[in-house]
Design an enzyme around this catalytic site. Sequence first.
Site, PDB file in Angstrom:
ATOM      1  N   LYS A 241       0.854  -1.197   0.000  1.00 14.61           N
ATOM      2  CA  LYS A 241       0.000   0.000   0.000  1.00 14.61           C
ATOM      3  C   LYS A 241       0.885   1.241   0.000  1.00 14.61           C
ATOM      4  O   LYS A 241       1.909   1.278   0.695  1.00 14.61           O
ATOM      5  CB  LYS A 241      -0.907  -0.031   1.241  1.00 14.61           C
ATOM      6  CG  LYS A 241      -1.929   1.105   1.293  1.00 14.61           C
ATOM      7  CD  LYS A 241      -2.889   0.942   2.482  1.00 14.61           C
ATOM      8  CE  LYS A 241      -3.905   2.075   2.533  1.00 14.61           C
ATOM      9  NZ  LYS A 241      -4.867   1.940   3.653  1.00 14.61           N
TER      10      LYS A 241
ATOM     11  N   SER B  99      -9.892   2.167   2.754  1.00 13.86           N
ATOM     12  CA  SER B  99      -8.979   2.909   1.903  1.00 13.86           C
ATOM     13  C   SER B  99      -7.970   2.016   1.176  1.00 13.86           C
ATOM     14  O   SER B  99      -7.340   2.468   0.229  1.00 13.86           O
ATOM     15  CB  SER B  99      -8.210   3.929   2.759  1.00 13.86           C
ATOM     16  OG  SER B  99      -7.393   3.254   3.706  1.00 13.86           O
TER      17      SER B  99
ATOM     18  N   SER C 182     -10.333  -0.217   6.957  1.00  7.59           N
ATOM     19  CA  SER C 182      -9.736  -0.168   5.616  1.00  7.59           C
ATOM     20  C   SER C 182      -9.036  -1.416   5.111  1.00  7.59           C
ATOM     21  O   SER C 182      -8.634  -1.463   3.961  1.00  7.59           O
ATOM     22  CB  SER C 182      -8.763   1.006   5.527  1.00  7.59           C
ATOM     23  OG  SER C 182      -9.494   2.183   5.368  1.00  7.59           O
TER      24      SER C 182
HETATM   25  N1  GLN Z   1     -13.473   4.605   6.063  1.00 10.39           N
HETATM   26  C1  GLN Z   1     -12.880   5.029   7.305  1.00 10.39           C
HETATM   27  C2  GLN Z   1     -12.436   6.458   7.184  1.00 10.39           C
HETATM   28  O1  GLN Z   1     -12.598   7.020   6.145  1.00 10.39           O
HETATM   29  C3  GLN Z   1     -11.739   4.139   7.671  1.00 10.39           C
HETATM   30  C4  GLN Z   1     -10.533   4.384   6.887  1.00 10.39           C
HETATM   31  C5  GLN Z   1      -9.372   3.535   7.309  1.00 10.39           C
HETATM   32  O2  GLN Z   1      -9.546   2.508   7.963  1.00 10.39           O
HETATM   33  N2  GLN Z   1      -8.184   3.977   6.934  1.00 10.39           N
HETATM   34  O3  GLN Z   1     -11.931   7.025   8.108  1.00 10.39           O
END
Ligand code: GLN
Length: 484
Positions: free
Chosen positions: A76, A151, A175
């Site tokens: 990532k 994400s 995410s």
């Molecule tokens: N969707 C959540 C957010 O936007 C979690 C994102 C994540 O786990 N990085 O904060």
Amino acid sequence: MYQMTIAELAAGLKSGQFSSEELTQSYLQRIKQYDPELNSYITVLEEQALAQAKAADQRLASGTAGPLTGIPLAQKDIFCTNGVKTSCGSKMLDNFISPYDATVIEKFNAAGAVMLGKTNMDEFAMGSSNETSFYGAVKNPWNTKAVPGGSSGGSAAAVAARLAAAATGTDTGGSIRQPAALCGITGIKPTYGRVSRYGMIAFASSLDQAGTMTQTAEDSALMLQVMAGFDERDSTCLDKAVPDYTANLNDDIKGLKIGLPKEYFAEGLDSDLAKVVEAAIDEYKKLGAEVVEISLPNSALSVPAYYVVAPAECSSNLSRFDGVRFGHRCDDPQDLEDLYKRSRGEGFGSEVKRRIMIGTYALSAGYYDAYYLKAQKVRQLISDDFKQAFKDVDVIMAPTTPTVAFNIGEKADDPITMYLSDINTIAVNLAGLPGMSIPAGFSKEMPVGLQIIGNYFDEARLLNVAHQYQTVTDWHRRMPEQFA
Ligand code: GLN
């Protein structure tokens, strides 16, 4: 070869069926062929990957190889990679070449893994759909009109389409688990503090945790084995021995006590998806598990508490991107204030700006007690719910997401609806617990994820519970036809 798991590929490399160089070539070829459609990679590292593969082949020949030696992985783009662009999905870091490796990357390098490239992601890991990336939306390989989740959507799409043997992800509020569910792959977010955050660009430091995105639980065990462990460069990393994650995969799960939190099977859950999850739980009963209903009474407070805590921490973490110390710098600044304003205004996208504003507000004098402190108290209540539940059960199971993948654009203009897509994953981060998502079937021809939540540092049990299901089902072996 591309359909094989890490465990199978490692056996093939060891027996000389193919070399790491051949394997890496074949993935690079697939990326060339398919990624223009999916947009799962931000950077592909052809030369570097082939050099790593050659070195891995030497190591395999010399008999010093480990289980990940020569395995082509995707990282990532939130992990700092020495000499390689590390963008975090943002224009702010579009020109950032990291001068060092994150601990996780160091560990994969030491294990002899090959890095195919860096995967696309929501900007600074803020999102549930991969639409906030500066590099454009990622497509779900099961239906390219749908989102892959976020994400870590680039990692999920790359693994689902078999454009890497496996990938890393990070999970602040879901995410890893949410995109794993929406793309039909296996993912684990370990206990907070199990994996070093050093060199992993911070979003919300008290929630962020790195983990794996793989085809199978066995592969997740192999990857986590490399990633986990104490690192003195991360003060929140726990100094606790790392167990052998593959040792207990084959233990039977007779008598396992599974708790089903009623709040996760309530309103808002798609009824067809619920049936798929119920069928998966029936499979566990056949394997000898005992299922009981439990309650996590403060579940409804997890999304509101998270959307105070996470933005508060992000507003602080992202203050370093000021065009001076880090990040994009605007052209011809008139004075210091102009430099800050324009550099940050140009560098950040709208979701990141929204979070910085919410977080700055929640932390400001006069509002701190009302919002931030209150959210921290709620966080404690949520942790206590789990503590109570784990007195009676070994693991908790629930749908990873309330619906299957939604369409690109469908929720992009409605942040609250978007935030609610993580309703089943966020509490786990607030409590710091480990959580997994495994492929459990299909609804409306799209993958469904079963979430398995464990007690602190119970990753080995989660992996065992997931692996047992994967020995009697084959959802995790399905792949989207278009990319076969
Ligand atoms: N969707 C959540 C957010 O936007 C979690 C994102 C994540 O786990 N990085 O904060």
